[in-house]
Scaffold this active site. Structure first.
Site, short mmCIF file in Angstrom:
data_model
loop_
_atom_site.label_atom_id
_atom_site.label_comp_id
_atom_site.label_asym_id
_atom_site.label_seq_id
_atom_site.Cartn_x
_atom_site.Cartn_y
_atom_site.Cartn_z
N TYR A 215 34.75 41.65 28.44
CA TYR A 215 34.86 43.07 28.14
C TYR A 215 35.72 43.77 29.18
O TYR A 215 36.05 43.20 30.23
CB TYR A 215 33.47 43.71 28.09
CG TYR A 215 32.82 43.90 29.44
CD1 TYR A 215 32.76 45.16 30.03
CD2 TYR A 215 32.27 42.82 30.15
CE1 TYR A 215 32.16 45.34 31.28
CE2 TYR A 215 31.68 43.00 31.39
CZ TYR A 215 31.63 44.26 31.94
OH TYR A 215 31.05 44.44 33.18
N LYS B 23 35.40 38.77 33.70
CA LYS B 23 34.64 39.97 33.34
C LYS B 23 33.86 39.68 32.06
O LYS B 23 34.20 40.14 30.96
CB LYS B 23 35.55 41.19 33.19
CG LYS B 23 34.80 42.52 33.25
CD LYS B 23 35.75 43.68 33.42
CE LYS B 23 35.02 45.01 33.40
NZ LYS B 23 34.11 45.21 34.55
N GLU C 174 30.51 42.15 46.85
CA GLU C 174 30.78 43.34 46.07
C GLU C 174 29.46 43.94 45.64
O GLU C 174 28.39 43.39 45.94
CB GLU C 174 31.64 43.00 44.84
CG GLU C 174 31.03 41.96 43.91
CD GLU C 174 31.98 41.52 42.80
OE1 GLU C 174 33.04 42.16 42.61
OE2 GLU C 174 31.65 40.53 42.12
N LEU D 276 35.00 40.14 41.27
CA LEU D 276 35.88 40.65 40.21
C LEU D 276 37.09 41.34 40.82
O LEU D 276 36.93 42.18 41.71
CB LEU D 276 35.10 41.64 39.33
CG LEU D 276 35.87 42.15 38.11
CD1 LEU D 276 36.03 41.05 37.07
CD2 LEU D 276 35.18 43.36 37.51
#
Length: 293
Positions: free
Chosen positions: A35, A150, A182, A206
């Site tokens: 996505y 993702k 993260e 990511l």
């Protein structure tokens, strides 16, 4: 207002509350899907080529190809955002491997993806809230080793965010092998002695679109920056900590594990970066480009 919006589903525009995929969709059964979330400031989508390149990378990593061209995606985004003219929006798109009669872990030979996209209004930014900053905790990173994809397999992220909420924090920074990676839905920056640092690209985090823009803004403004591993001591002794994402933009962390970051308020460097980021958004709203050369 959102109840009357149309969503894109496999070539058709249908009422958002009626858009459905079969219960045998592999995205639903296996999380076999990827996505993107694209902000649209004043109805103008933000860094679309960057988002679509990341979509291509995610699809390639799960052995799929993008079912639509960039022009086709652009037309979808235009049609969706035109429903809310001039509004700040969030465009969600998802590509699943498709729906197949038999539930089977084996990837089918004939890939017939389901493609979904819709938009919703983004709440107006509260400058006072942004200037107050956010509180975070650190948690062990229990996710898999391909966080650069993702994918919609986000249960570990959801559970970490739930724990952060239960402990009175806004977000969790995930720690793997003593390094800060993260947030559950955000990229990490620290500022130390005037140097802006973010962890290097790797399969375990990511590559954020907002993160990359922040690095570009640093370069344009002559702010020293580096991509380097951030250990727990680096995090705990940082002058400033930021978390970036499409929804958070550039958020200043003012409390880490119950202790103040710096003097407990957003730092000087954050104020500078936030001003640069907001100016970039305003250029986009006025018909310009948020790209930084």
């Amino acid at each position: 207002m959102n109840d009357s919006l149309l969503a894109y589903l496999n070539g058709e525009y249908v009422p958002k509350d009626q858009a459905c995929v079969p219960i045998t969709d592999r995205g639903l059964l296996f999380g076999d899907s990827v996505y993107e979330v694209i902000p649209a400031y004043g109805g103008r989508p933000f860094r679309v080529p960057h988002h679509l390149r990341r979509l291509d990378r995610s699809l390639a990593a799960i052995r799929m190809q993008n079912p639509l061209s960039q022009d086709e995606w652009q037309k979808i985004f235009e049609r969706l955002t035109q429903q809310l003219p001039g509004k700040d929006q969030s465009i969600y798109l998802q590509v699943t491997r498709g729906s197949y009669p038999v539930r089977n872990h084996v990837i089918p030979d004939d890939i017939q993806p389901n493609v979904i996209a819709f938009t919703s209004v983004n709440p107006a930014r509260d400058p006072d809230k942004a200037r107050r900053g956010i509180k975070v905790i650190t948690l062990e990173d229990i996710r898999w080793h391909r966080c650069d994809i993702k994918a919609t397999t986000l249960l570990a992220n959801v559970l970490a965010r739930a724990q952060a909420t239960e402990e009175g924090a806004d977000e969790a920074i995930l720690i793997r092998d003593a390094a800060a990676m993260e947030g559950t839905a955000s990229n990490l920056f620290v500022v130390s002695n005037g140097l802006v640092i973010t962890p290097p690209d790797s399969p375990e985090l990511l590559p954020g679109i907002t993160r990359d823009l922040v690095l570009e803004l640093c370069r344009e403004a002559g702010v020293p920056f580096a991509q380097a591993t951030i250990g727990m001591p680096d995090l705990e002794h940082a002058d400033e900590i930021w978390l970036t994402s499409s929804t958070r933009e550039v958020a200043a962390v003012v409390e880490l594990n119950g202790r103040p970051v710096g003097n407990g308020t957003p730092g000087e460097m954050w104020h500078r970066m936030d001003a640069l980021f907001q100016a970039c958004k305003e250029r986009l709203r006025l018909g310009g480009d948020c790209h930084v050369d």
